[in-house]
Motif scaffolding. Structure first.
Motif, mmCIF file in Angstrom:
data_model
loop_
_atom_site.group_PDB
_atom_site.id
_atom_site.type_symbol
_atom_site.label_atom_id
_atom_site.label_comp_id
_atom_site.label_asym_id
_atom_site.label_seq_id
_atom_site.Cartn_x
_atom_site.Cartn_y
_atom_site.Cartn_z
ATOM 1 N N MET A 50 49.515 -21.221 27.981
ATOM 2 C CA MET A 50 50.397 -22.044 28.692
ATOM 3 C C MET A 50 49.517 -23.099 29.450
ATOM 4 S SD MET A 50 52.973 -19.383 30.710
ATOM 5 C CE MET A 50 51.698 -18.410 31.500
ATOM 6 N N VAL A 51 49.867 -24.134 29.854
ATOM 7 C CA VAL A 51 49.346 -25.227 30.618
ATOM 8 C C VAL A 51 49.962 -25.422 31.993
ATOM 9 C CG1 VAL A 51 48.525 -27.595 30.780
ATOM 10 C CG2 VAL A 51 48.573 -26.667 28.680
ATOM 11 N N SER A 52 49.254 -25.257 33.124
ATOM 12 C CA SER A 52 49.984 -25.660 34.375
ATOM 13 C C SER A 52 50.518 -26.922 34.505
ATOM 14 C CB SER A 52 48.910 -25.172 35.570
ATOM 15 O OG SER A 52 49.445 -25.634 36.673
ATOM 16 N N VAL A 53 51.703 -26.846 35.041
ATOM 17 C CA VAL A 53 52.300 -28.153 35.130
ATOM 18 C C VAL A 53 51.981 -28.732 36.782
ATOM 19 C CG1 VAL A 53 54.524 -27.772 34.138
ATOM 20 C CG2 VAL A 53 54.499 -26.969 36.586
ATOM 21 N N LYS A 54 51.019 -27.801 37.296
ATOM 22 C CA LYS A 54 50.521 -28.319 38.231
ATOM 23 C C LYS A 54 49.181 -29.024 38.294
ATOM 24 C CE LYS A 54 52.179 -24.581 41.543
ATOM 25 N NZ LYS A 54 51.770 -23.385 42.370
ATOM 26 N N ARG A 55 48.506 -29.892 39.043
ATOM 27 C CA ARG A 55 47.130 -30.434 38.580
ATOM 28 C C ARG A 55 46.423 -30.561 39.883
ATOM 29 N NH1 ARG A 55 48.700 -36.408 36.872
ATOM 30 N NH2 ARG A 55 49.124 -37.130 38.900
ATOM 31 N N GLY A 56 45.178 -30.401 39.881
ATOM 32 C CA GLY A 56 44.303 -30.446 40.830
ATOM 33 C C GLY A 56 43.561 -31.833 40.807
ATOM 34 N N LEU A 57 42.637 -32.051 41.711
ATOM 35 C CA LEU A 57 41.955 -33.192 41.906
ATOM 36 C C LEU A 57 40.425 -32.922 42.708
ATOM 37 C CD1 LEU A 57 42.011 -36.435 41.256
ATOM 38 C CD2 LEU A 57 42.724 -36.684 43.523
ATOM 39 N N SER A 58 39.338 -32.898 41.789
ATOM 40 C CA SER A 58 38.200 -32.369 42.499
ATOM 41 C C SER A 58 36.951 -32.712 41.287
ATOM 42 C CB SER A 58 38.316 -30.731 42.494
ATOM 43 O OG SER A 58 38.002 -30.295 41.041
ATOM 44 N N SER A 59 35.898 -32.359 41.905
ATOM 45 C CA SER A 59 34.593 -32.682 41.044
ATOM 46 C C SER A 59 34.535 -31.554 40.217
ATOM 47 C CB SER A 59 33.460 -32.741 42.004
ATOM 48 O OG SER A 59 32.962 -32.030 42.673
ATOM 49 N N THR A 62 29.864 -38.253 35.323
ATOM 50 C CA THR A 62 28.945 -37.399 36.301
ATOM 51 C C THR A 62 29.755 -36.293 36.798
ATOM 52 O OG1 THR A 62 28.067 -39.690 36.661
ATOM 53 C CG2 THR A 62 27.706 -37.703 38.219
ATOM 54 N N LYS A 63 29.129 -35.171 36.918
ATOM 55 C CA LYS A 63 29.576 -33.844 37.567
ATOM 56 C C LYS A 63 30.301 -34.043 38.719
ATOM 57 C CE LYS A 63 26.345 -30.774 34.853
ATOM 58 N NZ LYS A 63 25.272 -30.180 35.438
ATOM 59 N N THR A 64 29.740 -34.914 39.639
ATOM 60 C CA THR A 64 30.282 -34.817 41.126
ATOM 61 C C THR A 64 31.498 -35.830 41.084
ATOM 62 O OG1 THR A 64 28.431 -36.466 41.592
ATOM 63 C CG2 THR A 64 28.042 -34.216 41.961
ATOM 64 N N SER A 65 31.688 -36.635 40.173
ATOM 65 C CA SER A 65 32.865 -37.753 40.362
ATOM 66 C C SER A 65 34.139 -36.790 40.567
ATOM 67 C CB SER A 65 32.868 -38.522 39.109
ATOM 68 O OG SER A 65 33.343 -37.954 37.927
ATOM 69 N N THR A 66 35.116 -37.474 40.893
ATOM 70 C CA THR A 66 36.534 -36.815 41.256
ATOM 71 C C THR A 66 37.664 -36.960 40.087
ATOM 72 O OG1 THR A 66 36.060 -36.722 43.703
ATOM 73 C CG2 THR A 66 38.306 -36.469 42.846
ATOM 74 N N GLU A 67 38.047 -36.140 39.421
ATOM 75 C CA GLU A 67 38.700 -36.282 38.396
ATOM 76 C C GLU A 67 40.080 -35.060 38.445
ATOM 77 O OE1 GLU A 67 38.462 -38.838 36.476
ATOM 78 O OE2 GLU A 67 36.128 -39.316 36.965
ATOM 79 N N TYR A 68 41.085 -35.348 37.562
ATOM 80 C CA TYR A 68 42.104 -34.357 37.662
ATOM 81 C C TYR A 68 41.631 -33.089 36.815
ATOM 82 C CZ TYR A 68 45.715 -37.832 39.016
ATOM 83 O OH TYR A 68 46.466 -38.726 39.551
ATOM 84 N N VAL A 69 42.489 -31.925 37.165
ATOM 85 C CA VAL A 69 42.293 -30.720 36.674
ATOM 86 C C VAL A 69 43.391 -30.083 36.046
ATOM 87 C CG1 VAL A 69 41.277 -28.256 36.993
ATOM 88 C CG2 VAL A 69 40.238 -30.431 38.158
ATOM 89 N N ARG A 70 43.645 -29.590 35.082
ATOM 90 C CA ARG A 70 44.785 -28.809 34.713
ATOM 91 C C ARG A 70 44.398 -27.415 34.062
ATOM 92 N NH1 ARG A 70 50.456 -30.928 34.786
ATOM 93 N NH2 ARG A 70 49.982 -32.983 34.768
ATOM 94 N N CYS A 82 40.685 -39.315 34.844
ATOM 95 C CA CYS A 82 40.664 -38.309 33.564
ATOM 96 C C CYS A 82 40.810 -36.854 33.888
ATOM 97 C CB CYS A 82 38.946 -38.333 32.770
ATOM 98 S SG CYS A 82 38.934 -40.124 32.327
ATOM 99 N N TYR A 83 40.910 -36.070 32.902
ATOM 100 C CA TYR A 83 40.944 -34.590 33.196
ATOM 101 C C TYR A 83 39.769 -34.010 32.743
ATOM 102 C CZ TYR A 83 46.077 -34.765 33.919
ATOM 103 O OH TYR A 83 47.396 -34.642 34.241
ATOM 104 N N TRP A 84 39.189 -33.007 33.407
ATOM 105 C CA TRP A 84 37.883 -32.303 33.294
ATOM 106 C C TRP A 84 38.188 -31.330 32.326
ATOM 107 C CZ3 TRP A 84 33.449 -34.234 34.583
ATOM 108 C CH2 TRP A 84 33.012 -34.796 35.633
#
Length: 168
Positions: free
Chosen positions: A37-46, A155-163, A128-130
């Motif tokens: 399953m893929v979460s319908v929620k998404r986060g935003l983080s490094s 770059t690891k410290t950039s902020t991108e979406y997370v699912r 993008c999505y990590w």
């Protein structure tokens, strides 16, 4: 409704179906078995708040193994993207590069339906999505749903979406 939306696609064009029944019949509300399953929620983080070291999270296909590598290596405190996924509960993890490719192949065609139901779109212009797959000590692989390619120079410290993904 979903029946109308599915009529717009050729027969046998899906190899997986997403469902969110409100019935909660068994297994903590999961009425399916043997899938992801893929979460319908998404986060935003490094991906990480630190750079300059390798985590061992290098599997291209198994995000669960990559997530366990981060946890077992004692580095979870420095990895917000992984923290976001595991905060959803036991079994949730940050998907690997090729898991994100598979998700895109299935979700891309029905993304408009998700958006119409009020869930965040999988297609993005600004982020993008990590993925959980590390490519070097200073950079990690991220997958951009907007263009269907793996971005290898994030770059690891950039902020991108997370699912998050959950395997059952």
């Amino acid at each position: 409704n979903i029946d109308k939306a599915l009529k717009n696609f050729k027969e046998k064009s899906f190899d997986m179906i997403f469902a969110d029944p409100p019935y909660f019949l068994s297994n903590n509300g999961i009425t399916c078995s043997g899938g992801k399953m893929v979460s319908v929620k998404r986060g935003l983080s490094s991906w990480s708040s630190k750079t300059g070291y390798e985590t061992g999270a290098t599997d291209l296909y198994d995000g669960y193994a990559n997530t366990k590598s981060i946890i077992n290596g004692g580095h979870i405190d420095f990895h917000p993207a992984f923290q976001w996924c595991i905060s959803l509960g036991e079994g949730w993890y940050l998907p690997a590069c090729n898991e994100l490719v598979a998700i895109y192949k299935v979700v891309g065609p029905i993304d408009k339906t998700f958006s119409e139901k009020g869930y965040p779109s999988f297609n993005t212009i600004d982020y993008c999505y990590w993925s959980s797959t590390e490519s070097s000590t200073e950079e990690d692989r991220a997958y951009a749903f907007r263009n269907g390619t793996i971005q290898q120079r994030w770059t690891k410290t950039s902020t991108e979406y997370v699912r998050a993904v959950y395997c059952f």
